[in-house]
Design an enzyme around this catalytic site. Structure first.
Site, PDB file in Angstrom:
ATOM      1  N   TYR A  18       0.831  -1.213   0.000  1.00  0.00           N
ATOM      2  CA  TYR A  18       0.000   0.000   0.000  1.00  0.00           C
ATOM      3  C   TYR A  18       0.865   1.263   0.000  1.00  0.00           C
ATOM      4  O   TYR A  18       0.461   2.297  -0.514  1.00  0.00           O
ATOM      5  CB  TYR A  18      -0.886   0.044   1.257  1.00  0.00           C
ATOM      6  CG  TYR A  18      -2.216  -0.648   1.129  1.00  0.00           C
ATOM      7  CD1 TYR A  18      -2.298  -1.985   0.761  1.00  0.00           C
ATOM      8  CD2 TYR A  18      -3.397   0.033   1.404  1.00  0.00           C
ATOM      9  CE1 TYR A  18      -3.518  -2.621   0.673  1.00  0.00           C
ATOM     10  CE2 TYR A  18      -4.629  -0.596   1.312  1.00  0.00           C
ATOM     11  CZ  TYR A  18      -4.674  -1.925   0.951  1.00  0.00           C
ATOM     12  OH  TYR A  18      -5.891  -2.551   0.867  1.00  0.00           O
ATOM     13  N   LYS A  70       3.047 -15.420   2.198  1.00  0.00           N
ATOM     14  CA  LYS A  70       3.266 -16.135   0.934  1.00  0.00           C
ATOM     15  C   LYS A  70       4.768 -16.393   0.859  1.00  0.00           C
ATOM     16  O   LYS A  70       5.462 -15.953  -0.069  1.00  0.00           O
ATOM     17  CB  LYS A  70       2.740 -15.280  -0.234  1.00  0.00           C
ATOM     18  CG  LYS A  70       2.701 -15.974  -1.573  1.00  0.00           C
ATOM     19  CD  LYS A  70       1.608 -17.023  -1.703  1.00  0.00           C
ATOM     20  CE  LYS A  70       1.761 -17.762  -3.011  1.00  0.00           C
ATOM     21  NZ  LYS A  70       0.859 -18.926  -3.132  1.00  0.00           N
ATOM     22  N   ASP A  99      -3.100 -18.198   0.150  1.00  0.00           N
ATOM     23  CA  ASP A  99      -4.105 -18.861  -0.702  1.00  0.00           C
ATOM     24  C   ASP A  99      -4.798 -19.970   0.085  1.00  0.00           C
ATOM     25  O   ASP A  99      -6.026 -20.122   0.051  1.00  0.00           O
ATOM     26  CB  ASP A  99      -3.494 -19.373  -2.021  1.00  0.00           C
ATOM     27  CG  ASP A  99      -2.162 -20.104  -1.839  1.00  0.00           C
ATOM     28  OD1 ASP A  99      -1.609 -20.103  -0.715  1.00  0.00           O
ATOM     29  OD2 ASP A  99      -1.672 -20.688  -2.826  1.00  0.00           O
ATOM     30  N   ASP A 156      -6.337  -7.017   4.227  1.00  0.00           N
ATOM     31  CA  ASP A 156      -7.467  -6.343   3.592  1.00  0.00           C
ATOM     32  C   ASP A 156      -8.393  -7.381   2.954  1.00  0.00           C
ATOM     33  O   ASP A 156      -9.609  -7.379   3.177  1.00  0.00           O
ATOM     34  CB  ASP A 156      -6.942  -5.370   2.525  1.00  0.00           C
ATOM     35  CG  ASP A 156      -8.066  -4.679   1.791  1.00  0.00           C
ATOM     36  OD1 ASP A 156      -9.008  -4.219   2.468  1.00  0.00           O
ATOM     37  OD2 ASP A 156      -8.019  -4.600   0.545  1.00  0.00           O
ATOM     38  N   ASP A 170     -12.316  -8.979   4.458  1.00  0.00           N
ATOM     39  CA  ASP A 170     -13.609  -8.936   3.753  1.00  0.00           C
ATOM     40  C   ASP A 170     -14.190 -10.346   3.658  1.00  0.00           C
ATOM     41  O   ASP A 170     -15.385 -10.550   3.852  1.00  0.00           O
ATOM     42  CB  ASP A 170     -13.454  -8.362   2.333  1.00  0.00           C
ATOM     43  CG  ASP A 170     -13.732  -6.868   2.273  1.00  0.00           C
ATOM     44  OD1 ASP A 170     -13.467  -6.182   3.276  1.00  0.00           O
ATOM     45  OD2 ASP A 170     -14.220  -6.379   1.228  1.00  0.00           O
TER      46      ASP A 170
END
Ligand code: IPM
Ligand code: MG
Length: 372
Positions: free
Chosen positions: A142, A189, A221, A245, A249
């Protein structure tokens, strides 16, 4: 207690839901004898419209001076569909997080037993879900260097972390895990990304100081899949900015509606409280948005200042509304109750002393069991 609260209603449904959180805080103020002062300021698309800047200096200064920030929502579709826009509402929120040093975003995901059948997943899968995501909020992709090539055919965003940025949030996440079910899952990851390998190295080292907490690792994942397959396996999830983020959600719908989930963003000097949902422009002004995420964010604010009993009173009033079916249409399409009815009901039940007297205050610390 005296608290100066900066109120940033923002865009879309932000002002409607934030107004209900304020009403609940005012009910707390009155019932428990505190003094909360609210000062309102512009942020987001509305701030661009009025001042040309998504985070005007006056807003930033107000937030810096305040004890806490209560945030509504941000975003407007007219910017989403314009990749060339130089100024965007979201820049206001990102700059605010950075300027206030809010490096730790705490997003609890707990299913309300009364709403089990609202989940898109089967009851037996969601039942017992109670985890909290610690999302790093002021670093990573970000905030890394952003580039476009001269000819406009290539673009890049750098994902960079320094070990100090990892360790400060890792300590908060381990402390939370210690007081919960003693399990921490680092999501990364690390099979592909160097920055993830740094996270593993730093977090593994820190785990030695928290022997009672079991640390395990999941690739992002796989974590996305596990959240759907078996969400109750998680206790504390620690992760970097963008993975957090996305996963938050995903986590938010497990309980039936994104309109239920609050968040706290904390640093060493400041703290901000906001629902995790967005500005939901289609619902703006229709009095249908669910105010509960915003109201529970106000409960997290109270909890942050150690006003435990007050926080329980708010959470209990929310539970009462859910039990009685006093909910907005996202939870019951046939419901005739609007944002303000739900907010009003909750605010007016905050003084129901019978519900929280005698409860064990220890249990409701942030991220522990009874609160959200
Ligand atoms: C969130 C939001 C923000 C983010 C946007 C509005 C910039 O999605 O708080 O999760 O990506 O952090
Ligand atoms: Mg998000």
């Amino acid at each position: 207690m005296k608290l100066k609260i900066a109120l940033l209603p923002g865009d879309g449904i932000g002002p409607e839901v934030a107004a209900q959180a304020v009403a609940c805080l005012q009910a707390v103020e009155e019932h428990f004898g505190h003094t909360f002062t609210f000062s309102e300021a512009l942020v987001g698309a509305i701030a661009i419209e009025k001042t040309g800047d998504p985070l005007p200096e006056t807003t930033l200064n107000l937030c810096k001076r305040a004890d806490a920030v209560l945030f509504g929502a941000i975003g407007d579709p007219k910017y989403d569909n314009d990749p060339g826009a130089k100024v965007r509402p979201e820049q206001g929120l990102l700059r605010l997080r950075k300027e206030l040093g809010l490096f730790s975003n705490i997003r609890p995901v707990k299913v309300f037993p009364t709403l089990l059948d609202k989940s898109p997943l089967r009851k037996e899968i969601v039942s017992g879900t109670d985890f909290v995501i610690y999302r790093e909020l002021t670093g990573g992709i970000y905030f890394g260097e952003k580039k476009w090539s001269e000819d406009g055919t290539t673009a890049s965003d750098l994902c960079e972390y320094h070990e100090s940025e990892i360790s400060r949030i890792a300590h908060l996440a381990f402390k939370a895990a210690k007081s919960r079910r003693q399990k921490l899952t680092l999501v990364d990851k690390a099979n592909v990304l160097e920055s993830s390998r740094l996270w593993r190295k730093v977090v593994t080292k820190i785990s030695e100081s928290y022997p009672e907490v079991t640390l395990n690792y999941l690739f992002v994942d796989n974590a996305a899949m596990q959240l759907i397959l078996n969400p109750s396996q998680f206790d504390v999830i620690l992760t970097e900015n963008m993975f957090g983020d996305i996963l938050s959600d995903e986590g938010s719908v497990i309980g039936g509606s994104i309109g239920l989930l609050p968040s706290a963003s904390v640093g060493t000097e400041n703290a901000m409280f906001e629902p995790i949902h967005g500005s939901y422009p289609q619902a703006t002004g229709k009095n249908i948005a669910n105010p509960i995420a915003s109201i529970l964010s106000a409960a997290m604010l109270l909890d942050h200042f150690n006003l435990k009993e007050e926080a329980i009173a708010v959470v209990n009033a929310v539970n009462k509304a859910l039990k009685k079916g006093l909910v907005t249409p996202d939870l019951n399409p046939k419901s005739k109750y609007g944002t303000d009815d739900v907010g009003h009901f909750i605010a007016s039940h905050i003084s129901d002393e019978d519900d929280y007297r005698g409860l064990n205050k220890e249990n409701i610390g942030l991220g522990k069991s009874t609160i959200i």
